[in-house]
Every structure is written in structure tokens, then in C-alpha cells.
Design a protein around this motif. Structure first.
Motif, mmCIF file in Angstrom:
data_model
loop_
_atom_site.group_PDB
_atom_site.id
_atom_site.type_symbol
_atom_site.label_atom_id
_atom_site.label_comp_id
_atom_site.label_asym_id
_atom_site.label_seq_id
_atom_site.Cartn_x
_atom_site.Cartn_y
_atom_site.Cartn_z
ATOM 1 N N UNK A 10 39.252 36.732 38.044
ATOM 2 C CA UNK A 10 40.009 36.746 36.786
ATOM 3 C C UNK A 10 41.483 36.568 37.129
ATOM 4 N N UNK A 11 42.127 35.583 36.512
ATOM 5 C CA UNK A 11 43.537 35.281 36.769
ATOM 6 C C UNK A 11 44.300 35.368 35.463
ATOM 7 N N UNK A 12 45.446 36.050 35.498
ATOM 8 C CA UNK A 12 46.318 36.149 34.323
ATOM 9 C C UNK A 12 47.756 35.925 34.773
ATOM 10 N N UNK A 13 48.441 35.006 34.084
ATOM 11 C CA UNK A 13 49.847 34.727 34.369
ATOM 12 C C UNK A 13 50.594 34.807 33.050
ATOM 13 N N UNK A 14 51.554 35.713 32.977
ATOM 14 C CA UNK A 14 52.384 35.841 31.775
ATOM 15 C C UNK A 14 53.770 36.290 32.204
#
Length: 91
Positions: A10-14
Motif C-alpha cells: 500500500x502506497x500513499x503520497x500526500x
């Protein structure tokens, strides 16, 4: 001991966070010194994206020496957190 297992990345970029989590199938417990290598193409994500990928991973269990060294060095790294100072007026 080495073995392969399927996993989900799972990858999240913010603006608030940049994170990647690997969830191994079968709820495998990881111990000190164990290693996981996820296989496949590099993952690239743009700001604002949240994605999940299915991949294969190789898990390498730590032997007695590496497990002991990891535990021992972890205790010494933890003591660095104790060295905290506060500045300001003393009354």
C-alpha cells in the motif's frame, strides 16, 4: 531460512505523508533481524495518489546471531532517546 510469499504493498503520497506498507499474506510474524525483499518493478506514485500493488516477497529469517545483535543494538539506540534537554527559564 528463506521463503517466498505473496504480499500487498500500500502506497500513499500526500502533502501530509509519504508511506508504504507491506502486508505479507498469511499474517506472518516478523522478528528482530528478519528481512523482507519485495520483488517487481519500482513503484512510483504522484502526490495525491493512494495505490495498492500485489507482489511477491522473499522473507529471510534471522539466525540466532543476527537476532541477538539486532535486539542488543536496538536497546542502545533506544537510550539515545533518553538524552532530552529542555531549555527555558529556570525558576
Amino acid at each position: 531460512m528463506k521463503f517466498d510469499v505473496a504480499c500487498t504493498v500500500h502506497v500513499e503520497v500526500s502533502a501530509e505523508r509519504c508511506r508504504a506498507d507491506v502486508l505479507l499474506d498469511g499474517n506472518l510474524a516478523m522478528g528482530p533481524g528478519d528481512r523482507v525483499r519485495v520483488h517487481g518493478e519500482p513503484i512510483r506514485a504522484r502526490i495525491g495518489e493512494v495505490r495498492s500493488y500485489r507482489r511477491m516477497a522473499t522473507v529471510e529469517r534471522a539466525g540466532w546471531l543476527r537476532r541477538t545483535w539486532t535486539k542488543l543494538s536496538g536497546h542502545f539506540a533506544l537510550t539515545e532517546l533518553y538524552e532530552v534537554s529542555f531549555t527555558g527559564a529556570i525558576r
